[in-house]
Design a protein around this motif. Structure first.
Motif, PDB file in Angstrom:
ATOM      1  N   HIS A  27      43.022   7.409  12.569  1.00 62.17           N
ATOM      2  CA  HIS A  27      41.599   7.317  12.255  1.00 62.17           C
ATOM      3  C   HIS A  27      41.128   5.871  12.301  1.00 62.17           C
TER       4      HIS A  27
ATOM      5  N   LEU B  23      32.937  16.721  20.412  1.00 59.95           N
ATOM      6  CA  LEU B  23      32.262  15.553  19.845  1.00 59.95           C
ATOM      7  C   LEU B  23      31.856  14.592  20.951  1.00 59.95           C
TER       8      LEU B  23
ATOM      9  N   ALA C 121      40.148   0.181   9.265  1.00 61.60           N
ATOM     10  CA  ALA C 121      39.431   1.145   8.430  1.00 61.60           C
ATOM     11  C   ALA C 121      39.778   0.888   6.970  1.00 61.60           C
ATOM     12  N   LYS C 122      40.000  -0.397   6.661  1.00 64.00           N
ATOM     13  CA  LYS C 122      40.292  -0.823   5.285  1.00 64.00           C
ATOM     14  C   LYS C 122      41.470  -0.077   4.673  1.00 64.00           C
TER      15      LYS C 122
ATOM     16  N   TYR D 202      38.409   3.200  14.165  1.00 62.86           N
ATOM     17  CA  TYR D 202      37.103   3.235  14.824  1.00 62.86           C
ATOM     18  C   TYR D 202      36.626   1.823  15.112  1.00 62.86           C
TER      19      TYR D 202
ATOM     20  N   ALA E 288      39.562  18.737  19.069  1.00 61.34           N
ATOM     21  CA  ALA E 288      38.269  18.661  18.381  1.00 61.34           C
ATOM     22  C   ALA E 288      37.419  17.504  18.884  1.00 61.34           C
TER      23      ALA E 288
ATOM     24  N   LEU F  15      32.450   2.775   8.638  1.00 60.03           N
ATOM     25  CA  LEU F  15      32.019   2.374   9.982  1.00 60.03           C
ATOM     26  C   LEU F  15      31.195   3.459  10.681  1.00 60.03           C
TER      27      LEU F  15
ATOM     28  N   HIS G 133      32.671   5.076   0.094  1.00 58.23           N
ATOM     29  CA  HIS G 133      32.499   5.583   1.456  1.00 58.23           C
ATOM     30  C   HIS G 133      32.555   7.102   1.550  1.00 58.23           C
TER      31      HIS G 133
ATOM     32  N   ASP H  35      36.102  23.779  11.260  1.00 62.22           N
ATOM     33  CA  ASP H  35      36.965  22.593  11.423  1.00 62.22           C
ATOM     34  C   ASP H  35      36.119  21.364  11.725  1.00 62.22           C
ATOM     35  N   GLN H  36      35.123  21.532  12.599  1.00 62.50           N
ATOM     36  CA  GLN H  36      34.277  20.384  12.938  1.00 62.50           C
ATOM     37  C   GLN H  36      33.460  19.941  11.733  1.00 62.50           C
TER      38      GLN H  36
ATOM     39  N   ASN I 177      23.765  11.880   5.646  1.00 66.65           N
ATOM     40  CA  ASN I 177      25.110  12.435   5.491  1.00 66.65           C
ATOM     41  C   ASN I 177      25.149  13.898   5.925  1.00 66.65           C
TER      42      ASN I 177
ATOM     43  N   TYR J  91      33.052   9.488   7.485  1.00 71.70           N
ATOM     44  CA  TYR J  91      32.560   8.246   6.873  1.00 71.70           C
ATOM     45  C   TYR J  91      33.654   7.610   6.001  1.00 71.70           C
ATOM     46  N   TYR J  92      34.398   8.474   5.307  1.00 73.45           N
ATOM     47  CA  TYR J  92      35.478   7.987   4.442  1.00 73.45           C
ATOM     48  C   TYR J  92      36.636   7.447   5.254  1.00 73.45           C
ATOM     49  N   MET J  93      37.069   8.210   6.277  1.00 74.01           N
ATOM     50  CA  MET J  93      38.231   7.798   7.083  1.00 74.01           C
ATOM     51  C   MET J  93      37.979   6.491   7.813  1.00 74.01           C
ATOM     52  N   SER J  94      36.697   6.270   8.158  1.00 73.30           N
ATOM     53  CA  SER J  94      36.374   5.055   8.895  1.00 73.30           C
ATOM     54  C   SER J  94      35.989   3.931   7.939  1.00 73.30           C
ATOM     55  N   ALA J  95      36.132   4.180   6.639  1.00 73.89           N
ATOM     56  CA  ALA J  95      35.770   3.201   5.604  1.00 73.89           C
ATOM     57  C   ALA J  95      34.369   2.644   5.838  1.00 73.89           C
TER      58      ALA J  95
ATOM     59  N   LYS K  75      42.047   3.070   4.860  1.00 70.98           N
ATOM     60  CA  LYS K  75      41.726   4.430   4.433  1.00 70.98           C
ATOM     61  C   LYS K  75      41.901   5.466   5.537  1.00 70.98           C
ATOM     62  N   GLY K  76      42.119   4.995   6.754  1.00 74.62           N
ATOM     63  CA  GLY K  76      42.210   5.952   7.864  1.00 74.62           C
ATOM     64  C   GLY K  76      43.641   6.182   8.335  1.00 74.62           C
TER      65      GLY K  76
ATOM     66  N   ILE L 225      42.662  16.428  14.851  1.00 73.89           N
ATOM     67  CA  ILE L 225      42.695  17.851  15.181  1.00 73.89           C
ATOM     68  C   ILE L 225      42.677  18.008  16.699  1.00 73.89           C
TER      69      ILE L 225
ATOM     70  N   TYR M 133      26.819   7.799   3.013  1.00 70.17           N
ATOM     71  CA  TYR M 133      26.180   6.606   3.557  1.00 70.17           C
ATOM     72  C   TYR M 133      24.764   6.505   3.004  1.00 70.17           C
TER      73      TYR M 133
ATOM     74  N   TYR N   8      34.901   6.357  18.878  1.00 69.45           N
ATOM     75  CA  TYR N   8      34.806   7.325  17.791  1.00 69.45           C
ATOM     76  C   TYR N   8      36.170   7.874  17.401  1.00 69.45           C
TER      77      TYR N   8
END
Lengths: 381, 231
Positions: free
Chosen positions: A145, A164, A137-138, A147, A160, B23, A358, B7-8, B81, B17-21, A140-141, A157, A361, A152
């Motif tokens: 985090h 999903l 994740a470069k 993926y 959570a 993906l 990021h 929370d969701q 988004n 989107y940010y956390m996955s850079a 950043k995660g 959390i 999108y 996913y």
């Protein structure tokens, strides 16, 4: 006679060539406990030599990767959260062999093993742990985090990820693509309200969702007896059929997953699996893991139920592989981990101008406020 | 109820989107009524514009008119988004004239751009959702006294169209923000901070003012409820 003796010697020598390994064997596996199911998975599993070697290699890779992460964390090269998966390898590997890469999977934070089985490389995973630009994740995660395609995360959390996952299953059903979603959670999360909401909706709408509870007996430092009024996690789905099985046996996990996947794909709705497993490490790297359980207990699981040893013993005692061959795999795995760790410690950190990227999108570039009104940072999709 | 799922919205939608850079994009719209209604009391009357507006990774939209609702919702759905679409229960029943263009099939309004609902030279009123109606009513009353208000309908809470507000303030030299939500750390607070930090500060002839809901949970009795929000 001398001739007979020499003939005998030749036979002994040729038994050590690969052509003489057993190409496949059938193993008895433990019966699953069933809930609202007439029949369960088969009581025997067929394992080919190739499969055995592959499962061994993958489990060993996860094991060594997690132990290396432990080392790097203690050297302060990895920081923050780090929840290690060693001991539970049979779950990740067994599940993946029961589904396809085109299926979907989501789990919680103890996710490094799944990131690997779902297509990530050890290099990318380790570089993400060390927060470098080559991370999956470069950088950043971080640990929680990660993926990949049809995976996913990696979710911080507790619980959570379950709603999903049902959403992903809903998408599968909506798109009619015959794919399913595997939705994992732990014994601690099993008491979360949103999971019961999810059971209800998944069941009502017959979503192709396999709920899997990885019961490693402890939610952080709380044992299951102290946390749950009912520790029969496979029955907690109530109206959802369930099975409970030995999560330390990769073949058990595989057969149960295949059974569950078939159930979902045939339109019968969700199904629940409880994998009884064990983690050798504490909850995370900040938990020594011995204040709520004894070292004897950990040692006992290691010596009697270790998933990698179990597979190794099975293969060796059925002449499906040689000790040398498995040692060679160990050496290759060690090298892969060393190379990955080397990359993860030397790859540079992400560039500062990636800080604000990021956010959105498919959006035009925008400005993001920095720490003061005069700093405007650039953000691209 | 949105707090049950918040929370969701934040941890699973806004940040992914940010956390996955890059993906894993999250193209989703969360829509529903927001803010005070009538007689529904404290737990059903909170305005979440400030709460959602606080979070990077989200777009937050607050329509006022029928054309806002249509154009912004279409844009929100087409946006790749997470968009939080804050409607208002009391506005559901209010009729609006819609132009030919607004009635067309692919009518879109850009997210992030405010609209000047009424031109004026003396004071800028900035608002969103139902309070825009209030501002226009107030502008009509003030016009009789010779005070011409410029009424800005924010349309989008995040990203905030600070430029539109700044341009207006540089013309009128006076600013009042009007919202239904609570004052502390609210939409008005953000607008005032931005004006302070930006070029329009030097054009203010007086400190900017926030008109907000009263800083209390929403009471039930009509007389109390009426006095808890701007009138």
């Amino acid at each position: 006679s001398v001739e007979e003796f020499l003939n005998g010697a030749r036979v002994v020598v040729s038994a050590r060539t690969y052509a003489d390994f057993t190409p496949q064997a059938t193993f008895d596996i433990k019966k699953c406990d069933l809930h609202k199911l007439e029949e369960g998975p088969p009581l025997q599993a067929v394992l080919t030599r190739e499969e055995g070697l592959q499962y061994y290699r993958t489990m060993q890779t996860i094991r060594r990767m997690e132990l290396k992460a432990d080392q790097l964390y203690k050297q302060k090269i990895i920081r923050g959260f780090c929840h290690l998966y060693d001991g539970q390898e049979a779950c990740a590997v067994g599940i993946e062999t029961g589904i396809n890469l085109s299926d979907h999977l989501i789990t919680a934070y103890r996710a490094h093993g799944y990131t690997l089985t779902r297509g990530g490389t050890v290099r990318e995973i380790m570089a993400e742990l060390t927060g470098r630009r080559g991370g999956i994740a470069k950088g950043k995660g971080g640990s929680m985090h990660m993926y990949t395609k049809h995976f996913y995360g990696g979710n911080g959390i507790v619980g959570a990820q379950v709603p999903l996952g049902a959403g992903v299953a809903l998408a599968c059903k909506y798109l009619g693509n015959n794919e399913i979603c595997v939705c994992l959670y732990g014994d601690g999360a099993a008491n979360q309200g949103q999971i019961f909401e999810t059971y209800n909706m998944a069941s009502l709408w017959k979503l192709p969702c396999i709920f899997i509870c990885e019961n490693n007996k402890y939610g952080m430092g709380t044992s299951v007896e102290r946390a749950a009024a009912s520790t029969d996690y496979y029955k907690r789905g109530d109206f959802i059929p369930g099975l409970r099985l030995d999560g330390m046996d990769v073949l058990c996990v595989r057969e149960a997953t295949k059974f569950a996947a078939e159930h979902c794909r045939s339109g019968k709705g969700p199904i629940l699996m409880e994998l009884q497993t064990y983690r050798y490490h504490g909850h995370s790297m900040s938990d020594p893991g011995v204040s709520y359980r004894t070292r004897e207990e950990i040692q006992e699981v290691r010596s009697k139920s270790d998933p990698i040893s179990m597979l190794k013993d099975r293969m060796l005692s059925n002449n499906m592989a040689s000790v040398e061959e498995l040692k060679e795999i160990d050496v290759e795995v060690r090298k892969e981990i060393e190379d990955a760790a080397q990359f993860a410690t030397t790859d540079p950190e992400p560039p500062l101008d990636d800080l604000c990227n990021h956010i959105f999108y498919n959006d035009p570039p925008m400005e993001v406020r920095g720490t003061n009104p005069w700093t405007k940072l650039k953000s691209v999709s | 109820f949105s707090m049950q799922a918040i929370d969701q919205v934040i941890n699973s939608a806004a940040k992914t989107y940010y956390m996955s850079a890059g993906l894993q994009p999250v193209p989703i719209v969360f829509r529903g009524p927001n803010g005070a209604s009538a007689g529904v009391a404290a737990q059903h009357s909170q305005c979440f514009a400030a709460w959602y507006g606080h979070c990077p990774g989200l777009k937050v939209v607050s329509p006022w008119s029928a054309e806002d609702a249509k154009g912004l919702l279409k844009s929100a759905i087409r946006d790749d988004n997470p968009v939080v679409f804050l409607e208002n229960e009391l506005m559901y029943g209010v009729p609006f004239e819609m132009s030919e263009e607004a009635q067309s099939k692919d009518f879109l309004l850009p997210i992030g751009k405010a609209k000047i609902e009424r031109q004026g030279n003396h004071v800028t009123l900035v608002s969103h959702s139902r309070m825009v109606s209030l501002c226009l009513d107030a502008a009509a009353v003030l016009a009789k006294e010779g005070i011409e208000c410029e009424v800005i309908n924010m349309r989008t809470i995040r990203p905030l169209d600070a430029e539109a507000i700044e341009t207006s303030v540089m013309k009128t030299n006076h600013l009042i923000t009007v919202e239904g939500g609570w004052p502390q750390f609210g939409v008005g607070a953000e607008i005032l901070a931005r004006i302070m930090e930006g070029p329009a500060f030097n054009f203010l002839d007086a400190p900017a003012v926030r008109v907000t809901g009263v800083d209390i949970p929403m009471p039930y009795a009509k007389i109390l409820e009426d006095n808890s929000i701007p009138q």
